[in-house]
Design a protein around this motif. Structure first.
Motif, PDB file in Angstrom:
ATOM      1  N   ALA A   1       0.566  -1.292   0.042  1.00  0.00           N
ATOM      2  CA  ALA A   1       0.259  -0.509  -0.208  1.00  0.00           C
ATOM      3  C   ALA A   1       0.975   0.584   0.784  1.00  0.00           C
ATOM      4  CB  ALA A   1      -0.933  -0.257   1.293  1.00  0.00           C
ATOM      5  N   ARG A   2       2.093   1.190   0.261  1.00  0.00           N
ATOM      6  CA  ARG A   2       2.602   2.173   0.992  1.00  0.00           C
ATOM      7  C   ARG A   2       3.318   2.566  -0.689  1.00  0.00           C
ATOM      8  NH1 ARG A   2       3.836   5.342   4.624  1.00  0.00           N
ATOM      9  NH2 ARG A   2       6.522   5.770   4.443  1.00  0.00           N
ATOM     10  N   VAL A   3       3.652   1.249  -1.233  1.00  0.00           N
ATOM     11  CA  VAL A   3       4.674   1.484  -2.351  1.00  0.00           C
ATOM     12  C   VAL A   3       3.542   1.888  -3.388  1.00  0.00           C
ATOM     13  CG1 VAL A   3       5.016   0.767  -4.339  1.00  0.00           C
ATOM     14  CG2 VAL A   3       6.066  -0.632  -1.963  1.00  0.00           C
ATOM     15  N   GLN A   4       2.186   1.580  -4.010  1.00  0.00           N
ATOM     16  CA  GLN A   4       1.440   2.555  -4.392  1.00  0.00           C
ATOM     17  C   GLN A   4       0.823   4.310  -4.145  1.00  0.00           C
ATOM     18  OE1 GLN A   4      -1.750  -0.718  -3.608  1.00  0.00           O
ATOM     19  NE2 GLN A   4      -1.312  -1.555  -5.272  1.00  0.00           N
ATOM     20  N   ARG A   5       0.998   4.285  -2.810  1.00  0.00           N
ATOM     21  CA  ARG A   5       0.701   5.472  -2.120  1.00  0.00           C
ATOM     22  C   ARG A   5       1.935   6.642  -2.911  1.00  0.00           C
ATOM     23  NH1 ARG A   5      -0.653   4.314   1.950  1.00  0.00           N
ATOM     24  NH2 ARG A   5       0.742   4.894   3.889  1.00  0.00           N
TER      25      ARG A   5
ATOM     26  N   SER B   1       7.371   4.038  -1.687  1.00  0.00           N
ATOM     27  CA  SER B   1       8.769   3.600  -0.564  1.00  0.00           C
ATOM     28  C   SER B   1       8.002   2.475   0.053  1.00  0.00           C
ATOM     29  CB  SER B   1       9.131   4.659  -0.225  1.00  0.00           C
ATOM     30  OG  SER B   1       9.888   4.066   0.811  1.00  0.00           O
ATOM     31  N   PHE B   2       8.449   1.287  -0.257  1.00  0.00           N
ATOM     32  CA  PHE B   2       7.738   0.364   0.988  1.00  0.00           C
ATOM     33  C   PHE B   2       8.564   0.137   2.423  1.00  0.00           C
ATOM     34  CE2 PHE B   2      11.605  -1.840  -1.286  1.00  0.00           C
ATOM     35  CZ  PHE B   2      13.268  -2.456   0.129  1.00  0.00           C
ATOM     36  N   LEU B   3       9.284   1.375   3.291  1.00  0.00           N
ATOM     37  CA  LEU B   3       9.412   1.034   4.469  1.00  0.00           C
ATOM     38  C   LEU B   3       8.701   2.311   4.523  1.00  0.00           C
ATOM     39  CD1 LEU B   3      13.326   2.294   4.051  1.00  0.00           C
ATOM     40  CD2 LEU B   3      12.660   0.180   4.779  1.00  0.00           C
ATOM     41  N   ALA B   4       7.862   2.079   6.609  1.00  0.00           N
ATOM     42  CA  ALA B   4       7.274   2.895   7.330  1.00  0.00           C
ATOM     43  C   ALA B   4       8.011   3.842   7.238  1.00  0.00           C
ATOM     44  CB  ALA B   4       7.182   2.002   8.200  1.00  0.00           C
ATOM     45  N   GLU B   5       7.412   5.318   7.895  1.00  0.00           N
ATOM     46  CA  GLU B   5       8.279   6.530   8.335  1.00  0.00           C
ATOM     47  C   GLU B   5       9.585   6.179   9.441  1.00  0.00           C
ATOM     48  OE1 GLU B   5       7.623   9.332   7.316  1.00  0.00           O
ATOM     49  OE2 GLU B   5       6.406   8.860   5.444  1.00  0.00           O
ATOM     50  N   GLY B   6       9.924   7.061   9.436  1.00  0.00           N
ATOM     51  CA  GLY B   6      11.347   6.860  10.106  1.00  0.00           C
ATOM     52  C   GLY B   6      12.098   5.266  10.081  1.00  0.00           C
TER      53      GLY B   6
ATOM     54  N   ALA C   1       8.346   0.520  -6.388  1.00  0.00           N
ATOM     55  CA  ALA C   1       8.090   1.507  -7.127  1.00  0.00           C
ATOM     56  C   ALA C   1       8.731   1.141  -8.303  1.00  0.00           C
ATOM     57  CB  ALA C   1       7.707   2.340  -6.402  1.00  0.00           C
ATOM     58  N   ARG C   2      10.108   1.752  -8.698  1.00  0.00           N
ATOM     59  CA  ARG C   2      10.717   1.757  -9.958  1.00  0.00           C
ATOM     60  C   ARG C   2      10.656   0.620 -10.928  1.00  0.00           C
ATOM     61  NH1 ARG C   2      12.005   4.895 -12.817  1.00  0.00           N
ATOM     62  NH2 ARG C   2      15.025   4.229 -14.032  1.00  0.00           N
TER      63      ARG C   2
END
Length: 240
Positions: free
Chosen positions: A83-87, A90-95, A169-170
């Motif tokens: 979901a973060r990749v799509q949004r 990045s597949f990492l969480a904040e921080g 994403a890339r």
């Protein structure tokens, strides 16, 4: 009396704000009375929601109030990473930050070759990496990609940490592929020597291990294997 759904909504609201980084470690939450007023909920409903978040290690309570845990023992599920990749690509969480320990083109083990439907001797890209938040290690992972992707996205064979978080994403952008099917599988077991070393644990420590398969009609786009330290929490929403 508020329905159980209100308790779930309150817990989800603060969980999502913590996961997104909007509420950082050490941030103070509103008082129980303020939350009750905002949600028009009974004090007992608010207490249940906060108790759930405390059990999940998202928050801590003190006589002075309720705070986001200083050393949060949570990380993103594979679903939430996608979901973060799509949004935000990045597949990492904040921080979270990551360190890549291997990036290579190899002949894979048989089970990986079968997942990618490869012929004998065919190769795949294998990336091994570790993510953390501050001094806390949050996940140890190995991700695999079809070998032709390496020519299209050379950073797949790059161990520079700054390139890691945006690679999925890339890959999707350059290959013009779209993930249309995703599956996660998880199981608890003892850590082997490699996993224990990466996570800073004694060999045999209990871990939650999992795999994800992200694919489209053409086949697997990304296959990942990952494991979490003991007592870490992951979760995701779904429509019943």
């Amino acid at each position: 009396m508020p329905s159980p759904k209100t308790f779930t909504k309150i817990a989800d609201h603060f969980r999502e704000r913590i996961l997104s980084g909007e509420l950082e470690p050490g941030a103070k939450l509103p008082t129980n009375r303020e939350i009750a007023g905002q949600w028009q909920a009974a004090a007992a409903t608010v207490s249940r929601a906060l108790q759930a978040l405390q059990v999940e290690n998202f928050i801590r309570t003190t006589p002075r109030g309720t705070y986001v845990a200083d050393d949060p023992r949570w990380t993103l599920s594979a679903r939430d990473r996608l979901a973060r990749v799509q949004r935000v690509k990045s597949f990492l969480a904040e921080g979270e930050t990551s360190r890549v320990t291997a990036a290579e083109l190899i002949t894979p083990p048989l089970y990986v070759a079968e997942i990618f439907d490869l012929e004998a001797g065919d190769q795949v890209v294998r990336r091994e990496w570790l993510a953390g938040r501050g001094k806390t290690r949050t996940v140890f992972a190995v991700t695999w990609y079809p070998a032709p992707f390496a020519a299209l996205v050379p950073d797949l064979l790059n161990t520079a940490p700054g390139r890691n978080h945006g690679l999925t994403a890339r890959v999707l952008e350059v290959t013009e592929r779209t993930i249309t099917h995703a599956r996660d599988d998880m199981h608890a077991r003892p850590a082997d020597a490699r996993e224990a070393s990466a996570l800073g644990l004694p060999v045999g420590s209990p871990i939650l291990a999992g795999v994800h398969r992200w694919s489209d009609a053409e086949g697997i786009i990304e296959y990942g294997e990952w494991c979490l330290p003991p007592r870490f929490t992951i979760g995701y929403e779904y429509q019943p």
